[in-house]
Write an enzyme that holds these catalytic residues in place. Structure first.
Site, PDB file in Angstrom:
ATOM      1  N   ASP A 204       0.871  -1.184   0.000  1.00  0.00           N
ATOM      2  CA  ASP A 204       0.000   0.000   0.000  1.00  0.00           C
ATOM      3  C   ASP A 204       0.905   1.230   0.000  1.00  0.00           C
ATOM      4  O   ASP A 204       1.720   1.397   0.912  1.00  0.00           O
ATOM      5  CB  ASP A 204      -0.916  -0.031   1.236  1.00  0.00           C
ATOM      6  CG  ASP A 204      -2.030   1.007   1.153  1.00  0.00           C
ATOM      7  OD1 ASP A 204      -2.138   1.692   0.116  1.00  0.00           O
ATOM      8  OD2 ASP A 204      -2.779   1.140   2.124  1.00  0.00           O
TER       9      ASP A 204
ATOM     10  N   ASP B 297      -3.144   2.126  -5.901  1.00  0.00           N
ATOM     11  CA  ASP B 297      -1.933   2.143  -5.060  1.00  0.00           C
ATOM     12  C   ASP B 297      -1.834   0.950  -4.126  1.00  0.00           C
ATOM     13  O   ASP B 297      -1.078   0.995  -3.171  1.00  0.00           O
ATOM     14  CB  ASP B 297      -1.885   3.440  -4.244  1.00  0.00           C
ATOM     15  CG  ASP B 297      -2.757   3.376  -3.001  1.00  0.00           C
ATOM     16  OD1 ASP B 297      -3.839   2.761  -3.079  1.00  0.00           O
ATOM     17  OD2 ASP B 297      -2.349   3.906  -1.967  1.00  0.00           O
ATOM     18  N   GLU B 298      -2.599  -0.099  -4.394  1.00  0.00           N
ATOM     19  CA  GLU B 298      -2.658  -1.190  -3.435  1.00  0.00           C
ATOM     20  C   GLU B 298      -2.836  -2.509  -4.162  1.00  0.00           C
ATOM     21  O   GLU B 298      -3.629  -2.595  -5.097  1.00  0.00           O
ATOM     22  CB  GLU B 298      -3.877  -0.913  -2.542  1.00  0.00           C
ATOM     23  CG  GLU B 298      -4.009  -1.803  -1.364  1.00  0.00           C
ATOM     24  CD  GLU B 298      -5.308  -1.521  -0.594  1.00  0.00           C
ATOM     25  OE1 GLU B 298      -5.930  -0.467  -0.801  1.00  0.00           O
ATOM     26  OE2 GLU B 298      -5.682  -2.397   0.186  1.00  0.00           O
TER      27      GLU B 298
HETATM   28  P1  TTP Z   1      -5.482   4.799   0.842  1.00  0.00           P
HETATM   29  O1  TTP Z   1      -4.458   3.752   0.502  1.00  0.00           O
HETATM   30  O2  TTP Z   1      -6.677   4.392   1.648  1.00  0.00           O
HETATM   31  O3  TTP Z   1      -4.794   5.963   1.666  1.00  0.00           O
HETATM   32  P2  TTP Z   1      -3.470   6.793   1.360  1.00  0.00           P
HETATM   33  O4  TTP Z   1      -2.612   6.127   0.336  1.00  0.00           O
HETATM   34  O5  TTP Z   1      -3.863   8.191   1.037  1.00  0.00           O
HETATM   35  O6  TTP Z   1      -2.751   6.844   2.758  1.00  0.00           O
HETATM   36  P3  TTP Z   1      -2.194   5.673   3.702  1.00  0.00           P
HETATM   37  O7  TTP Z   1      -0.715   5.895   3.778  1.00  0.00           O
HETATM   38  O8  TTP Z   1      -2.900   5.862   5.005  1.00  0.00           O
HETATM   39  O9  TTP Z   1      -2.553   4.359   3.027  1.00  0.00           O
HETATM   40  O10 TTP Z   1      -6.008   5.477  -0.471  1.00  0.00           O
HETATM   41  C1  TTP Z   1      -5.253   5.571  -1.664  1.00  0.00           C
HETATM   42  C2  TTP Z   1      -5.651   6.788  -2.444  1.00  0.00           C
HETATM   43  O11 TTP Z   1      -7.029   6.712  -2.784  1.00  0.00           O
HETATM   44  C3  TTP Z   1      -5.488   8.078  -1.658  1.00  0.00           C
HETATM   45  O12 TTP Z   1      -4.178   8.608  -1.751  1.00  0.00           O
HETATM   46  C4  TTP Z   1      -6.539   8.947  -2.259  1.00  0.00           C
HETATM   47  C5  TTP Z   1      -7.623   8.000  -2.712  1.00  0.00           C
HETATM   48  N1  TTP Z   1      -8.758   8.010  -1.762  1.00  0.00           N
HETATM   49  C6  TTP Z   1      -9.862   8.799  -2.058  1.00  0.00           C
HETATM   50  O13 TTP Z   1      -9.884   9.446  -3.106  1.00  0.00           O
HETATM   51  N2  TTP Z   1     -10.907   8.849  -1.172  1.00  0.00           N
HETATM   52  C7  TTP Z   1     -10.904   8.171   0.009  1.00  0.00           C
HETATM   53  O14 TTP Z   1     -11.877   8.257   0.789  1.00  0.00           O
HETATM   54  C8  TTP Z   1      -9.753   7.352   0.311  1.00  0.00           C
HETATM   55  C9  TTP Z   1      -9.680   6.566   1.603  1.00  0.00           C
HETATM   56  C10 TTP Z   1      -8.721   7.305  -0.599  1.00  0.00           C
END
Ligand code: TTP
Length: 483
Positions: free
Chosen positions: A11, A105-106
């Site tokens: 992630d 991203d995951e």
């Molecule tokens: P996530 O992997 O949930 O979060 P993140 O990468 O921003 O941060 P973390 O280090 O805590 O994992 O989400 C990936 C991307 O998806 C995030 O950068 C933006 C997008 N996203 C949204 O657009 N809306 C949302 O509600 C969430 C949770 C994520």
């Protein structure tokens, strides 16, 4: 559950915000918030520097502005995030043929299928090398979890954040999971957690102790039995390569049951957008669109519609989802929504849908001002009355000063910071919004696109379009262009 931690979960850290910081040198180490920037916008993500102030994904941007007024507020640049995602996915595919992307991203990777020795040291070394390679290829950091089951690998990567790696060795999972809040388990949203809390169940260990019969009594057969297995760390779901997947779906559980029909629709539109992102990340298209609605009483229904041909067009999927919603009564309250696409193909019948999509996009831009901006779905609202091309964060090019990004706009003026991913922090200049020398630009590559790429490394010899801030690179003041 495997006897070795060969399931990897990656992630990326604060993905959109980190990509923006990599692209914009002046924002590194500073609070950055990406999302809908208008008055009704929602935060997509916040950089770790902004999270210190309590800013979180899905929070109204207006609230974020109160918590962290000095952050940079940027519109999302999905094209850039897609480019970074492609590089990351490429690195994952080099590890194994079994890669299951969950979003841009995951992803899960089955290292055993990639021939990695099933030992903690070997998988740890692969994970650390992957993190280095990602950093080199994209300039961003990602966190890695390694375990013998998908659920545990995901919990491990969460524990590793930011910029870390955690291995859960098989045999240690019950001890590790036991004290964690029950919300840690997949499928446990706020409503399930509340139902369990009323029964005195707060932790994973208490969930396991409650036993399957009690959980089924509290939550219904499928949900209760599934949760019991998860609480024991039992999760045999295989990593499914997206190219073999029969369907792709995303779902969300809500903090409180949704009763407002407009909110239900907005959430479904965001899910449709995320589902299409996954579809596209896998290079697939699908013919059948499905929505899933779980009611306040856990009764769950699905509705589907089969299109004339496969599509990966967000507008087409959103339209189908909207039609399907019309057939569902949500007045009692909704606790979970999902959107999926099945009947997958490796191609898209663009011609069938191109026209429809264009018409819909035109209608959507007309509607955009009237609807709340989603964090992922739809375009964020432009600041004030100015068109989206002057939204903060977006790329621009100036005939004399080269590539930069919009720092802000208003009262007929747009302020641009002239810097590139590989440059030093650049200076800002202000122009009239109709300055003919200023036009929208494209995202620049985050890595390997600098003057070193086939050009002299001496900034004095860079073309103006690559030099930070044009001729006056050392001056960080602001200036109104004479044009
Ligand atoms: P996530 O992997 O949930 O979060 P993140 O990468 O921003 O941060 P973390 O280090 O805590 O994992 O989400 C990936 C991307 O998806 C995030 O950068 C933006 C997008 N996203 C949204 O657009 N809306 C949302 O509600 C969430 C949770 C994520």
């Amino acid at each position: 559950m495997r006897p070795a931690p060969t399931i990897l979960h990656l992630d990326m850290d604060a993905f959109y915000a980190s990509a923006e910081q990599a692209a914009k040198p002046s924002l590194r180490g500073k609070p950055v918030i990406v999302g809908g920037i208008g008055p009704r916008g929602v935060v997509a993500t916040a950089s770790y520097e902004a999270r210190v102030f309590g800013v979180r994904s899905a929070m109204p941007t207006a609230q974020a502005r109160r918590l962290c007024p000095n952050a940079a507020y940027l519109s999302p640049r999905f094209e850039l995030y897609r480019q970074v995602s492609e590089k990351v996915m490429e690195l994952l595919h080099a590890l194994s043929p079994l890669v299951e992307p969950l979003s841009l991203d995951e992803a899960f990777v089955d290292l055993e299928a990639g021939g990695v020795a099933p030992e903690a040291d070997a998988v740890r070394a692969v994970g650390e090398r992957l993190r280095r390679d990602i950093r080199e290829a994209t300039g961003l950091t990602g966190s890695v979890g390694l375990a013998g089951a998908k659920m545990l690998a995901k919990i491990a990567s969460e524990a590793a954040k930011p910029d870390g790696l955690v291995v859960i060795e098989p045999g240690t999972e019950r001890e590790l999971l036991g004290p964690m809040p029950v919300r840690t388990l997949p499928g446990v949203g706020p409503a399930t957690a509340e139902a369990l809390r009323r029964a005195g169940i707060h932790t994973v260990a208490e969930t396991a102790e409650a036993g399957e019969d009690e959980l089924v009594r509290l939550l219904g057969k499928a949900h209760g039995a599934g949760l019991y297995a998860m609480a024991l760390g039992q999760d045999d779901r295989p990593v499914v390569a997206e190219r073999d997947a029969k369907s792709i779906s995303v779902e969300d559980t809500f903090e409180v049951d949704l009763t407002d029909r407009t909110r239900v629709r907005t959430e479904l539109m965001r899910l449709a957008e995320r589902c299409v992102q996954r579809l596209r990340a896998a290079g697939r298209s699908g013919r059948t669109v499905v929505i899933k609605v779980r009611n306040y009483d856990f009764s769950t229904l699905t509705r589907s519609e089969t299109l004339r041909g496969p599509t990966d067009d967000p507008a087409v999927v959103r339209e189908a989802v909207a039609r399907l919603l019309e057939t569902v009564d949500t007045t009692g309250g909704v606790r979970l929504l999902g959107v999926g696409v099945s009947g997958l193909a490796d191609f898209t019948q663009e011609d069938l849908f191109a026209q429809l999509a264009t018409e819909q996009e035109a209608q959507e831009s007309a509607r955009a001002a009237a609807e709340p901006a989603g964090a992922e779905g739809g375009e964020p609202e432009p600041e004030e009355e100015l068109p989206r091309r002057w939204s903060p964060g977006l790329d621009v090019v100036h005939d004399d000063y080269g590539a930069g990004w919009v720092q802000g706009s208003g009262v007929g003026r747009v302020t641009v910071r002239f810097e590139q991913p590989w440059s030093a922090p650049g200076r800002v200049r202000t122009f009239a919004v109709d300055d003919p020398a200023l036009r929208p630009g494209e995202p620049l590559p985050l890595v390997g696109g600098g003057p070193g790429a086939g050009q002299s490394s001496d900034p004095a010899t860079w073309p103006k379009s690559l030099s930070p801030g044009g001729e006056a690179a050392s001056d960080s003041g602001e200036e109104i262009s004479s044009r």
